[in-house]
Design a protein around this motif. Sequence first.
Motif, PDB file in Angstrom:
ATOM      1  N   ASP A   4     -29.566  52.212  32.641  1.00 45.19           N
ATOM      2  CA  ASP A   4     -30.026  53.569  32.926  1.00 45.19           C
ATOM      3  C   ASP A   4     -30.324  53.745  34.423  1.00 45.19           C
ATOM      4  O   ASP A   4     -30.020  54.784  35.005  1.00 45.19           O
ATOM      5  CB  ASP A   4     -31.291  53.874  32.105  1.00 45.19           C
ATOM      6  CG  ASP A   4     -31.201  55.240  31.430  1.00 45.19           C
ATOM      7  OD1 ASP A   4     -30.141  55.871  31.519  1.00 45.19           O
ATOM      8  OD2 ASP A   4     -32.203  55.668  30.829  1.00 45.19           O
TER       9      ASP A   4
ATOM     10  N   HIS B 165     -39.314  55.251  25.911  1.00 44.20           N
ATOM     11  CA  HIS B 165     -38.328  55.310  26.996  1.00 44.20           C
ATOM     12  C   HIS B 165     -38.461  56.689  27.643  1.00 44.20           C
ATOM     13  O   HIS B 165     -38.129  57.695  27.022  1.00 44.20           O
ATOM     14  CB  HIS B 165     -36.924  55.107  26.398  1.00 44.20           C
ATOM     15  CG  HIS B 165     -35.790  55.283  27.365  1.00 44.20           C
ATOM     16  ND1 HIS B 165     -35.052  54.219  27.848  1.00 44.20           N
ATOM     17  CD2 HIS B 165     -35.261  56.389  27.945  1.00 44.20           C
ATOM     18  CE1 HIS B 165     -34.106  54.669  28.669  1.00 44.20           C
ATOM     19  NE2 HIS B 165     -34.204  55.985  28.748  1.00 44.20           N
TER      20      HIS B 165
ATOM     21  N   HIS C 278     -38.105  59.489  30.957  1.00 44.98           N
ATOM     22  CA  HIS C 278     -37.561  59.919  32.255  1.00 44.98           C
ATOM     23  C   HIS C 278     -38.631  60.726  32.976  1.00 44.98           C
ATOM     24  O   HIS C 278     -39.564  61.251  32.362  1.00 44.98           O
ATOM     25  CB  HIS C 278     -36.275  60.718  32.036  1.00 44.98           C
ATOM     26  CG  HIS C 278     -35.106  59.836  31.706  1.00 44.98           C
ATOM     27  ND1 HIS C 278     -34.121  59.528  32.606  1.00 44.98           N
ATOM     28  CD2 HIS C 278     -34.803  59.162  30.574  1.00 44.98           C
ATOM     29  CE1 HIS C 278     -33.246  58.709  32.047  1.00 44.98           C
ATOM     30  NE2 HIS C 278     -33.636  58.470  30.795  1.00 44.98           N
TER      31      HIS C 278
ATOM     32  N   ASN D  14     -36.335  57.082  36.093  1.00 47.55           N
ATOM     33  CA  ASN D  14     -36.984  56.622  34.852  1.00 47.55           C
ATOM     34  C   ASN D  14     -38.417  56.206  35.173  1.00 47.55           C
ATOM     35  O   ASN D  14     -38.818  56.179  36.327  1.00 47.55           O
ATOM     36  CB  ASN D  14     -36.239  55.399  34.309  1.00 47.55           C
ATOM     37  CG  ASN D  14     -34.893  55.742  33.716  1.00 47.55           C
ATOM     38  OD1 ASN D  14     -34.093  56.426  34.350  1.00 47.55           O
ATOM     39  ND2 ASN D  14     -34.634  55.274  32.516  1.00 47.55           N
TER      40      ASN D  14
END
Length: 523
Positions: free
Chosen positions: A19, A212, A214, A248
């Motif tokens: 990512d 997870h 962002h 992220n």
Amino acid sequence: MGLASTGDRFHVYDTTLRDGAQQEGLSLSVHDKLAIARHLDELGVGFIEGGWPGAIPKDTEFFKRAQTELGLSNASLTAFGATRRPGVRVEDDPLVRALVEAETPVVTLVAKSHVGHVKRALRTTLDENLAMVAQTVAFLAGLGRRVFLDAEHFFDGYRRDPGYALAVVRTAAEAGAELVALCDTNGGLLPDDVGEIVAAVNDGTGIRLGIHCHNDTGCAVANSLAAVDAGATHVQGTLNGYGERTGNADLVTLVANLELKRGLQVLPDGALREATRIAHAVSEVTNVVPYSRQPYVGASAFAHKAGLHASAIKVDPDLYQHANPEQVGNDMRMLVSDMAGRASIELKGRELVSRVTDRVKALEAQGYTFEAADASFELLLRAEADGVSPQFFEVESWRVITESRPRSEAQSEATVKVRAGGERAVVTGEGNGPVNALDHALRTAIGTLYPEIDKLELIDYKVRILDAAHGSDAVTRVLVEMTDGKNSWETVGIGANIVEASWEALVDGVTYGLLRQGAELPR
Ligand SMILES: [Zn+2]
């Protein structure tokens, strides 16, 4: 294997190589990815997501090379991929096959959990999506892989249709997934929303959850902490917060917060103290200028404004800083005590340490960096310890010209004048670029005296233009990596232009390589 000190109860999962690599302007070679993986392993993360085999050729190659070139001591390597495509048998899906062929102990599958995405992006039915999750998880788990599931757009999906989002989580767990990481893929959430939904999923399913996030609201780290407070025991993030758009969750900030503010040990003993060095070393590999105001590990993170506070800080630093910078390795140029030559410095005693520290500080002020240039640092140490720099040859001068003609590639020609073994050599070398030409000329000039140079090869080369300091022009910094076929080392050079900086790094790289080969220094 696994985190020696924390067991499996809490996962630190890094996705810099997958990512994080989506960041605009960031391009990682396979060599870069292997180097970053080694740094991540040193930081003590439990899982390193290496990429998407089958979908990205470079990632397929990464996993292939990782099998022989990457000896990880803390982390488990993880391959990322999607659930099987709609309407095909799982064993016939080439991307699922590529996941198997990556031969990693862990596989992370991404799945849709938002009804809108299932219908419009995937163009399939809600039932078929659940079948895709169940069959792909079961297939990989049946082959002995640990399977994690990334539930994409989970939070937005949960708001739209909580029943379906939960069905995806349950289906994955029932099929054998060890945990489900809930993803804020669009990065639009705030901490209270994340906490509420994670708590609801935790209560409703009892399944192990991960997070997870962002950073589109600037809350990726805060959202991850909220998820942990609500019961998540697996956090995903990237080194230095790399990632597409606004990035992220910054794994370094997140881990420091968990350990220092929440009292939760998530890395092996002592590993957090390496955080600053590793964050900076990775930024040398990515060639992204480090953010000086990055929490904990930025150059300014513990730099205090002079004046009012300065004298009081000396009396009691705790009054003016939220944490002890040493806990994250961010004190006073941590370099000297942490680099490879540690044992030899300690032997030579404090006096040498302070001389080396002063020298490193002065050189860093000029634009050098030693965090990724282990060989230049070792040469500097030797010079300070012995009182003289190791020198196989003396450079009198060098010159390089580049000629470009219509319809043919530019060619460079270098002339190098050196003294070695009591003789003066004036030689020319040609190459497809100035550094290549200089490399050839230097090899010719000293090759007879030091045949060991044939074993040395230049394998990587990175250029960074540093911002101009007050009243001076911009400085160019070059990092060169060389190998003797068994080991590799990096050196640094700076100069007013690329060629000057490269020459310095090249000479250091050759000197270090000759020392390693056991070539004898002239007396
Ligand atoms: Zn993501």
